[in-house]
Design a protein around this motif. Structure first.
Motif, PDB file in Angstrom:
ATOM      1  N   GLU A  46       0.820  -1.217   0.000  1.00  0.00           N
ATOM      2  CA  GLU A  46       0.000   0.000   0.000  1.00  0.00           C
ATOM      3  C   GLU A  46       0.854   1.266   0.000  1.00  0.00           C
ATOM      4  O   GLU A  46       0.582   2.206  -0.750  1.00  0.00           O
ATOM      5  CB  GLU A  46      -0.933  -0.003   1.218  1.00  0.00           C
ATOM      6  CG  GLU A  46      -1.830   1.208   1.276  1.00  0.00           C
ATOM      7  CD  GLU A  46      -2.709   1.229   2.517  1.00  0.00           C
ATOM      8  OE1 GLU A  46      -3.721   1.940   2.483  1.00  0.00           O
ATOM      9  OE2 GLU A  46      -2.381   0.549   3.517  1.00  0.00           O
ATOM     10  N   GLN A  47       1.898   1.311   0.805  1.00  0.00           N
ATOM     11  CA  GLN A  47       2.730   2.507   0.889  1.00  0.00           C
ATOM     12  C   GLN A  47       3.455   2.785  -0.433  1.00  0.00           C
ATOM     13  O   GLN A  47       3.607   3.936  -0.834  1.00  0.00           O
ATOM     14  CB  GLN A  47       3.744   2.400   2.042  1.00  0.00           C
ATOM     15  CG  GLN A  47       4.526   3.672   2.283  1.00  0.00           C
ATOM     16  CD  GLN A  47       3.637   4.894   2.492  1.00  0.00           C
ATOM     17  OE1 GLN A  47       2.669   4.853   3.243  1.00  0.00           O
ATOM     18  NE2 GLN A  47       3.947   5.984   1.819  1.00  0.00           N
ATOM     19  N   GLN A  48       3.887   1.744  -1.129  1.00  0.00           N
ATOM     20  CA  GLN A  48       4.562   1.927  -2.410  1.00  0.00           C
ATOM     21  C   GLN A  48       3.588   2.436  -3.477  1.00  0.00           C
ATOM     22  O   GLN A  48       3.965   3.255  -4.317  1.00  0.00           O
ATOM     23  CB  GLN A  48       5.202   0.615  -2.863  1.00  0.00           C
ATOM     24  CG  GLN A  48       6.408   0.234  -2.021  1.00  0.00           C
ATOM     25  CD  GLN A  48       6.902  -1.158  -2.354  1.00  0.00           C
ATOM     26  OE1 GLN A  48       6.120  -2.114  -2.339  1.00  0.00           O
ATOM     27  NE2 GLN A  48       8.188  -1.266  -2.655  1.00  0.00           N
ATOM     28  N   VAL A  49       2.348   1.974  -3.435  1.00  0.00           N
ATOM     29  CA  VAL A  49       1.330   2.470  -4.375  1.00  0.00           C
ATOM     30  C   VAL A  49       1.069   3.947  -4.105  1.00  0.00           C
ATOM     31  O   VAL A  49       1.030   4.764  -5.032  1.00  0.00           O
ATOM     32  CB  VAL A  49       0.025   1.652  -4.266  1.00  0.00           C
ATOM     33  CG1 VAL A  49      -1.102   2.304  -5.059  1.00  0.00           C
ATOM     34  CG2 VAL A  49       0.249   0.226  -4.738  1.00  0.00           C
ATOM     35  N   ILE A  50       0.918   4.315  -2.853  1.00  0.00           N
ATOM     36  CA  ILE A  50       0.698   5.716  -2.475  1.00  0.00           C
ATOM     37  C   ILE A  50       1.854   6.573  -2.945  1.00  0.00           C
ATOM     38  O   ILE A  50       1.665   7.637  -3.544  1.00  0.00           O
ATOM     39  CB  ILE A  50       0.490   5.837  -0.949  1.00  0.00           C
ATOM     40  CG1 ILE A  50      -0.848   5.221  -0.561  1.00  0.00           C
ATOM     41  CG2 ILE A  50       0.579   7.287  -0.490  1.00  0.00           C
ATOM     42  CD1 ILE A  50      -1.020   5.009   0.922  1.00  0.00           C
ATOM     43  N   ASP A  51       3.081   6.107  -2.721  1.00  0.00           N
ATOM     44  CA  ASP A  51       4.270   6.853  -3.134  1.00  0.00           C
ATOM     45  C   ASP A  51       4.310   7.019  -4.652  1.00  0.00           C
ATOM     46  O   ASP A  51       4.625   8.097  -5.152  1.00  0.00           O
ATOM     47  CB  ASP A  51       5.527   6.131  -2.631  1.00  0.00           C
ATOM     48  CG  ASP A  51       6.779   6.898  -2.957  1.00  0.00           C
ATOM     49  OD1 ASP A  51       6.926   8.043  -2.488  1.00  0.00           O
ATOM     50  OD2 ASP A  51       7.629   6.348  -3.710  1.00  0.00           O
ATOM     51  N   ALA A  52       3.988   5.961  -5.397  1.00  0.00           N
ATOM     52  CA  ALA A  52       4.016   6.034  -6.861  1.00  0.00           C
ATOM     53  C   ALA A  52       3.003   7.053  -7.376  1.00  0.00           C
ATOM     54  O   ALA A  52       3.312   7.861  -8.263  1.00  0.00           O
ATOM     55  CB  ALA A  52       3.737   4.658  -7.459  1.00  0.00           C
TER      56      ALA A  52
END
Length: 115
Positions: free
Chosen positions: A68-74
């Motif tokens: 989830e955090q990587q999707v938000i960052d992207a």
């Protein structure tokens, strides 16, 4: 969505079809980036203006394994200023948080647990 809105990203739930959901990001110039309503595992987006495709974000390599955090960052780091959007090396400055969507009805259906 709430985590993106907490970072000042104007994100909204996008319903792409039956059991297909994604994230719609409203851009300042009237365009919208629609992330992942096609049901595939990889993370990509279409950039639309008035229902017409004006750009896109190619599938991000390895995104099928993002948490989830990587999707938000992207989503937060994407630069939509070119027809083929690219990811910035650093995140833009955090904007003031936006309120969660749903208001009273969201709280009512959630049993008034959210503040």
């Amino acid at each position: 969505m709430d985590k993106l809105r907490g970072k000042g990203v104007p994100a909204h739930l996008e319903r792409g079809g039956v059991n297909q959901f994604g994230v719609r990001v409203s851009l300042p110039d009237g365009r919208e980036a629609v992330w992942d309503t096609d049901g595939t595992a990889g993370l990509e987006a279409q950039v639309m203006r008035d229902g017409i495709l004006v750009g896109y974000v190619p599938e991000i390599e390895g995104s099928e394994n993002f948490d989830e955090q990587q999707v938000i960052d992207a989503i937060e780091r994407t630069d939509y200023n070119q027809p083929v959007a690219r990811r910035r090396s650093t995140a833009p400055p955090t904007a003031p948080p936006l309120p969660p969507e749903g208001g009273f009805f969201r709280r009512m259906f959630g049993g008034f647990r959210e503040r």
